[in-house]
Motif scaffolding. Sequence first.
Motif, mmCIF file in Angstrom:
data_model
loop_
_atom_site.group_PDB
_atom_site.id
_atom_site.type_symbol
_atom_site.label_atom_id
_atom_site.label_comp_id
_atom_site.label_asym_id
_atom_site.label_seq_id
_atom_site.Cartn_x
_atom_site.Cartn_y
_atom_site.Cartn_z
ATOM 1 N N ALA A 30 0.798 -1.595 0.270
ATOM 2 C CA ALA A 30 0.070 -0.116 -0.025
ATOM 3 C C ALA A 30 0.600 0.690 -0.121
ATOM 4 N N GLU A 64 0.196 3.678 -2.955
ATOM 5 C CA GLU A 64 -0.152 4.579 -3.585
ATOM 6 C C GLU A 64 -0.817 5.717 -2.633
ATOM 7 N N ARG A 65 -0.632 5.763 -1.792
ATOM 8 C CA ARG A 65 -2.018 6.989 -0.686
ATOM 9 C C ARG A 65 -0.059 7.449 -0.538
ATOM 10 N N ASP A 75 4.024 12.910 -2.693
ATOM 11 C CA ASP A 75 4.735 13.316 -1.226
ATOM 12 C C ASP A 75 6.133 12.974 -1.802
ATOM 13 N N GLN A 79 8.707 13.037 0.097
ATOM 14 C CA GLN A 79 9.804 12.810 1.258
ATOM 15 C C GLN A 79 8.986 11.632 2.096
ATOM 16 N N ARG A 80 7.556 11.873 1.100
ATOM 17 C CA ARG A 80 6.691 10.460 2.037
ATOM 18 C C ARG A 80 6.909 9.181 1.216
ATOM 19 N N LEU A 117 10.429 3.107 5.773
ATOM 20 C CA LEU A 117 10.236 2.334 6.443
ATOM 21 C C LEU A 117 9.622 0.939 6.662
ATOM 22 N N LYS A 118 9.050 0.127 5.041
ATOM 23 C CA LYS A 118 8.535 -0.443 4.566
ATOM 24 C C LYS A 118 9.285 -1.769 4.922
ATOM 25 N N PHE A 156 11.478 5.792 14.369
ATOM 26 C CA PHE A 156 10.999 6.050 13.363
ATOM 27 C C PHE A 156 9.805 6.460 14.879
ATOM 28 N N LEU A 212 2.642 2.049 13.106
ATOM 29 C CA LEU A 212 3.829 2.351 12.302
ATOM 30 C C LEU A 212 3.674 0.885 10.973
ATOM 31 N N GLU A 244 1.639 -3.781 6.442
ATOM 32 C CA GLU A 244 0.630 -4.826 5.515
ATOM 33 C C GLU A 244 0.473 -4.827 4.079
ATOM 34 N N VAL A 281 -0.853 -5.540 0.175
ATOM 35 C CA VAL A 281 -1.972 -5.427 0.224
ATOM 36 C C VAL A 281 -2.650 -6.367 -1.071
ATOM 37 N N GLN A 324 -4.976 10.193 2.457
ATOM 38 C CA GLN A 324 -4.943 10.436 1.117
ATOM 39 C C GLN A 324 -5.685 11.527 0.929
ATOM 40 N N TYR A 352 1.830 9.238 11.989
ATOM 41 C CA TYR A 352 1.926 9.553 10.866
ATOM 42 C C TYR A 352 1.022 10.455 9.801
#
Lengths: 203, 307
Positions: free
Chosen positions: A124, A126-127, A131, A133-134, A141-142, A202, B49, B54, B56, B260, B288
């Motif tokens: 996930a 896409e969100r 951005d 930086q994000r 993080l992932k 984090f 976090l 997870e 998808v 979002q 976040y």
Amino acid sequence: MEAGSYASARSITAMDEAALIRAAQAGDQDAFERLVRTYDQSVLRLAMNLLRSPEDAYDIYQEAFLRVYKNLRNFRFDCSFHTWLYRIVTNLCLDHMRKRKVRRTESTVVETSSGPVDLLDSVAEERAHGDPQRVLLSRELKGKIEETLGGMTARERMVFEMRHYQGMRLRAIGEVLGTTEEAAKNCLFRATQKMRSALGAFV
Amino acid sequence: MNCETAKEQLVLLAYGELTFDEEEALEQHLDGCLDCRADRVKLERVAGLLEQGEPVAPAGLLLRCRRDLSERIGAERSGAGRWLSAGDLWRRWVVHPPLWARPLGAAAMLAVGFLGARLVPADSPALARMGVPQEQPAVVSRVRLVNPDNSGRVRVLYDEVRQRELTGALNDDHIRRLLLTAAIDPADPGIRVDSIDLLKQHCSNDIVRKALLNALRSDTNAGVRLKALEGLTTFARDPETRKVLAQVVLTDDNPGVRTQAIDLLVQNKQPEVAGVLQELLRREENSYVRSRSQKALSEMKASVGTF
């Protein structure tokens, strides 16, 4: 820290479920399909989270429900259907994870018509679009979560997954994995400690 | 209780696995121990976090799994043993037939071909496999009236469900109507994601936009809601969309959807956005999402709190 999939899978009442199982044992295909549909979303999610690959999750789904189909006549209600099913799924996932560890060359990068693609990028993200930086933070993080999960033993990972994402009680996890609640508790503690120290930067 | 035990039990507390007495003892320790309280906060943040890590499942995977399982179980039902003996017969009489039987076999095949063509019913599934269009048998969904008469006959009034296939362009009205129906199909989130994904390409259409708003507001699956948000990107200025976005930011239970929605809402920095984000900061627990709204507020030069 509760997840909803286990709860939603349990929305069918125990009485309905027993009737469905008996009907499926007698050869009723509709009943079998309803049983599958009651649990298949959480089975797929569990396999997906543990193996982190849609194709592997697909294989586990097929193999698990085929085994259920072939062995349903032998199900004697000694435990809940959920426990029985999850025993099958977790054993298949454990085998898969062990084989993967032996191969050691497993990669999440696959070749596609538009070049190599890392399957983990489908996580996930896409969100985070738009951005930079994000995107960077999210990717980092992932990566860290992935690395930490990879550093856990298969059992720690199973317990962590079933408790954290599937919302199962430690006692039920113990039953699925054929161990005690205490042992499941210790696994959860070790897994959480690993995750906490890995993600410390984090928070 | 010492700190070492407390730290162990914090994990179980977070997962609701402590007994009443254990929880009481731990809470007492936490009241007097700043270090363990900080540890608790850290643990909760780590849990937040983890939601982002997870994976998808790709849209349509569940559907593919179900369809293929159904086929494999169908094959399983046919029984391997029966096919084995059928295979032996096939090899003995068709692949390597005795010489004396070959002319007879050729004549028999011709006859079977002609006879078969005459005997196959119009609604046979075999014709569908050969590409001949046909009607699927209907399923009775509800019997509404059963009315016997004196002659021994019965009149039955019923509704039927018939499976049909339709292929067409996305701007075809029939296709769009079907996609709108599929977008609210409660049975399968995979179908809903796929339909919303297709519909969002045509969200200039008012009905489609309303369907996306409805999915964003009320769909139980976060993947569907995220797809709806993507489709609404071009409507960030529309007052009705903004109203729903504000509602989603404050009430959606998925941090990804909330994030979002914030991004979409702050594309137009209208005064009410600051109020929504300040209210969000008052109640938001996910670190976040909090940092995202704080950043948006500082970009708008608004304070993070209400006075």
